[in-house]
Design a protein around this motif. Sequence first.
Motif, short mmCIF file in Angstrom:
data_model
loop_
_atom_site.label_atom_id
_atom_site.label_comp_id
_atom_site.label_asym_id
_atom_site.label_seq_id
_atom_site.Cartn_x
_atom_site.Cartn_y
_atom_site.Cartn_z
N PHE A 67 0.96 -1.18 0.04
CA PHE A 67 -0.15 0.14 0.04
C PHE A 67 0.74 1.22 0.02
O PHE A 67 1.92 1.16 0.53
CB PHE A 67 -0.67 0.03 1.29
N SER A 68 0.29 2.09 -0.36
CA SER A 68 1.09 3.64 -0.51
C SER A 68 0.84 4.11 0.85
O SER A 68 0.16 3.87 1.51
CB SER A 68 0.49 4.48 -1.59
N ALA A 69 1.60 5.28 1.17
CA ALA A 69 1.50 6.13 2.29
C ALA A 69 0.24 6.53 2.41
O ALA A 69 -0.37 6.42 3.60
CB ALA A 69 2.53 7.16 2.21
N CYS A 117 -2.83 10.91 9.69
CA CYS A 117 -2.28 12.05 8.74
C CYS A 117 -0.83 11.45 8.76
O CYS A 117 -0.15 10.74 9.19
CB CYS A 117 -2.39 13.40 9.36
N TYR A 118 -0.35 12.08 7.38
CA TYR A 118 0.93 11.61 6.68
C TYR A 118 2.00 12.17 7.88
O TYR A 118 3.13 11.33 7.82
CB TYR A 118 1.18 12.20 5.36
N LYS A 119 2.04 13.12 8.63
CA LYS A 119 2.95 13.58 9.23
C LYS A 119 3.29 12.64 10.45
O LYS A 119 4.07 12.24 11.15
CB LYS A 119 2.62 15.01 9.76
N THR A 120 2.02 11.90 10.95
CA THR A 120 1.83 11.12 12.01
C THR A 120 2.39 9.79 11.62
O THR A 120 3.36 9.05 12.36
CB THR A 120 0.47 10.93 12.49
N LEU A 121 2.30 9.29 10.37
CA LEU A 121 2.82 8.16 9.81
C LEU A 121 4.27 8.23 9.68
O LEU A 121 5.11 7.27 9.94
CB LEU A 121 2.36 7.81 8.19
N ARG A 122 4.84 9.33 9.32
CA ARG A 122 6.21 9.62 9.32
C ARG A 122 7.01 9.74 10.70
O ARG A 122 7.88 8.99 10.78
CB ARG A 122 6.77 11.11 8.57
N GLY A 129 14.75 2.48 1.02
CA GLY A 129 15.72 3.21 0.29
C GLY A 129 15.05 4.50 -0.39
O GLY A 129 15.49 5.41 -0.47
N ASN A 130 13.81 4.19 -0.50
CA ASN A 130 12.99 5.24 -1.40
C ASN A 130 12.21 6.13 -0.21
O ASN A 130 11.07 5.74 0.10
CB ASN A 130 12.11 4.56 -2.26
N VAL A 131 12.94 7.26 0.06
CA VAL A 131 12.25 8.05 1.10
C VAL A 131 11.12 8.92 0.71
O VAL A 131 10.18 9.24 1.10
CB VAL A 131 13.35 9.20 1.68
N TYR A 132 11.08 9.22 -0.82
CA TYR A 132 10.02 9.99 -1.40
C TYR A 132 8.53 9.12 -1.50
O TYR A 132 7.63 9.69 -1.61
CB TYR A 132 10.40 10.46 -2.69
N ARG A 133 8.67 7.99 -1.97
CA ARG A 133 7.51 7.23 -2.32
C ARG A 133 7.49 5.81 -1.21
O ARG A 133 7.59 4.87 -2.04
CB ARG A 133 7.43 6.96 -3.60
#
Length: 67
Positions: free
Chosen positions: A14-16, A26-31, A45-49
Amino acid sequence: MTEYIPKCNPKGIFSAKRACAELGICYKTLRRYRMQGLIRPTNPGNVYRPKYSGKSIIDCWLLLATL
């Protein structure tokens, strides 16, 4: 975070955005969870996706539900 365990396929990828929807965060909490080691992406290795497995989403929910 949602009250009920996510109903995603444990073998799926699954995507972020979808991981956030499954966990109800939210995305900030996932991060933040990723930085704390509570959830691990399948492609670190892929920080952006980042992509997350269904099993890691469910494991993260179970871990957070016990805290």
